[in-house]
Design an enzyme around this catalytic site. Structure first.
Site, PDB file in Angstrom:
ATOM      1  N   HIS A  75      -4.619   0.945   7.473  1.00 34.32           N
ATOM      2  CA  HIS A  75      -3.295   1.579   7.581  1.00 34.32           C
ATOM      3  C   HIS A  75      -3.198   2.766   6.608  1.00 34.32           C
ATOM      4  O   HIS A  75      -2.729   3.842   6.989  1.00 34.32           O
ATOM      5  CB  HIS A  75      -2.234   0.505   7.272  1.00 34.32           C
ATOM      6  CG  HIS A  75      -0.815   0.953   7.333  1.00 34.32           C
ATOM      7  ND1 HIS A  75       0.087   0.498   8.283  1.00 34.32           N
ATOM      8  CD2 HIS A  75      -0.098   1.805   6.533  1.00 34.32           C
ATOM      9  CE1 HIS A  75       1.261   1.056   8.075  1.00 34.32           C
ATOM     10  NE2 HIS A  75       1.183   1.848   7.010  1.00 34.32           N
ATOM     11  N   GLU A  76      -3.666   2.572   5.369  1.00 35.40           N
ATOM     12  CA  GLU A  76      -3.553   3.652   4.370  1.00 35.40           C
ATOM     13  C   GLU A  76      -4.501   4.800   4.692  1.00 35.40           C
ATOM     14  O   GLU A  76      -4.139   5.973   4.536  1.00 35.40           O
ATOM     15  CB  GLU A  76      -3.817   3.110   2.959  1.00 35.40           C
ATOM     16  CG  GLU A  76      -2.887   2.003   2.503  1.00 35.40           C
ATOM     17  CD  GLU A  76      -1.421   2.274   2.753  1.00 35.40           C
ATOM     18  OE1 GLU A  76      -0.999   3.445   2.705  1.00 35.40           O
ATOM     19  OE2 GLU A  76      -0.686   1.301   3.027  1.00 35.40           O
ATOM     20  N   GLY A 111       0.843  -1.192   0.000  1.00 37.89           N
ATOM     21  CA  GLY A 111       0.000   0.000   0.000  1.00 37.89           C
ATOM     22  C   GLY A 111       0.875   1.236   0.000  1.00 37.89           C
ATOM     23  O   GLY A 111       2.083   1.161   0.256  1.00 37.89           O
ATOM     24  N   CYS A 140       5.804  -0.175   7.644  1.00 36.06           N
ATOM     25  CA  CYS A 140       5.423   1.064   6.961  1.00 36.06           C
ATOM     26  C   CYS A 140       6.591   1.497   6.094  1.00 36.06           C
ATOM     27  O   CYS A 140       7.734   1.545   6.565  1.00 36.06           O
ATOM     28  CB  CYS A 140       5.090   2.146   7.993  1.00 36.06           C
ATOM     29  SG  CYS A 140       4.572   3.708   7.246  1.00 36.06           S
ATOM     30  N   LEU A 141       6.295   1.817   4.846  1.00 37.26           N
ATOM     31  CA  LEU A 141       7.360   2.248   3.944  1.00 37.26           C
ATOM     32  C   LEU A 141       7.987   3.557   4.413  1.00 37.26           C
ATOM     33  O   LEU A 141       9.094   3.893   4.007  1.00 37.26           O
ATOM     34  CB  LEU A 141       6.811   2.396   2.521  1.00 37.26           C
ATOM     35  CG  LEU A 141       6.297   1.092   1.889  1.00 37.26           C
ATOM     36  CD1 LEU A 141       5.696   1.376   0.515  1.00 37.26           C
ATOM     37  CD2 LEU A 141       7.394   0.041   1.791  1.00 37.26           C
ATOM     38  N   GLN A 151       2.851   9.959   1.978  1.00 40.32           N
ATOM     39  CA  GLN A 151       4.144   9.257   1.960  1.00 40.32           C
ATOM     40  C   GLN A 151       5.014   9.675   0.779  1.00 40.32           C
ATOM     41  O   GLN A 151       6.214   9.403   0.773  1.00 40.32           O
ATOM     42  CB  GLN A 151       3.919   7.736   1.931  1.00 40.32           C
ATOM     43  CG  GLN A 151       3.256   7.211   3.203  1.00 40.32           C
ATOM     44  CD  GLN A 151       3.067   5.720   3.158  1.00 40.32           C
ATOM     45  OE1 GLN A 151       2.095   5.238   2.583  1.00 40.32           O
ATOM     46  NE2 GLN A 151       3.993   4.986   3.734  1.00 40.32           N
ATOM     47  N   HIS A 175      -3.025   6.945   7.247  1.00 45.46           N
ATOM     48  CA  HIS A 175      -2.031   7.883   6.682  1.00 45.46           C
ATOM     49  C   HIS A 175      -2.722   9.154   6.184  1.00 45.46           C
ATOM     50  O   HIS A 175      -2.161  10.255   6.293  1.00 45.46           O
ATOM     51  CB  HIS A 175      -1.312   7.251   5.483  1.00 45.46           C
ATOM     52  CG  HIS A 175      -0.072   6.465   5.823  1.00 45.46           C
ATOM     53  ND1 HIS A 175       1.006   7.014   6.464  1.00 45.46           N
ATOM     54  CD2 HIS A 175       0.258   5.172   5.571  1.00 45.46           C
ATOM     55  CE1 HIS A 175       1.955   6.097   6.605  1.00 45.46           C
ATOM     56  NE2 HIS A 175       1.530   4.964   6.074  1.00 45.46           N
TER      57      HIS A 175
END
Ligand code: K1U
Ligand code: ZN
Length: 184
Positions: A130-131, A46, A88-89, A51, A134
């Protein structure tokens, strides 16, 4: 298409509230396409607009081939509980268990501006939550207990110097994650 730089923990953009997209234009579609390309190159499942330093309410996910571009996503139903490991990226190499809803229904606009709903369970449900977090400036480490968060932040303090200016440049093929590349 273009690979975008990923912002890491400490960049204020990750804590900002996003703004709803008013119209799904060619510019929005370009951002969606670039986000997919960046997500695959980083071997994530994702990616959300903050991000990549953007403030539009846009996210992309691909969990085992369930691929969605999500414009203005919102959770319209949620139930059950599930605990599982998240990464998490934007916080590379930090992983922790987080409790989430086990099942969610998310409503969004697609790449063509058409409204749709996705009824998700398991990892797809977790990834969507999660997304969407963000998009509201929330990160998975915010859910950790004081002790676990302190441990995560101590580890991050050692990692963060690898990302001057809070920027992570993605080099295709260099990620250590196990997520497979997009199939051609
Ligand atoms: O938004 C992101 O930072 C992407 C993130 C999404 C995510 C992963 C795991 C659980 C919830 C949300 C990632 O893709 S991290 C890398 C990854 O593929 C992964 C990490 C841990 C477990 C499963 C997948
Ligand atoms: Zn993340």
């Amino acid at each position: 298409m273009a690979l975008l730089e990923i912002r890491v923990l400490g960049d204020p953009v990750l804590r900002e509230e996003t703004r709803p997209v008013e119209a799904v234009t060619d510019e929005v579609r370009q951002l969606v396409d670039d986000m997919f390309e960046t997500m695959y190159a980083a071997k994530g499942i994702g990616l959300a607009a903050p991000q990549v330093g953007r403030t539009e309410r846009i996210a992309v996910v691909d969990v085992d081939g369930a691929r969605y571009a999500l414009v203005n996503p919102e959770i319209v139903a949620a139930d059950g509980k599930r605990r599982g490991e998240e990464g998490c990226l934007s916080i590379p190499d930090i992983y922790a268990d987080v409790e989430r809803n086990a099942h969610v229904v998310v409503r969004a606009l697609d790449r063509d501006g058409k409204s749709f709903e996705v009824d998700a369970a398991d990892l797809l449900a977790v990834c969507l939550q999660h997304e969407i977090d963000h998009l509201h400036g929330k990160l998975f480490v915010d859910y950790l207990s004081v002790l676990k968060r302190r441990a995560a932040m101590a580890k991050w303090a050692k990692e963060k110097d690898r990302y001057p200016g809070y920027v992570r440049t993605i080099v295709p093929g260099e990620s250590d994650s196990e997520h497979p590349e997009e199939e051609l």
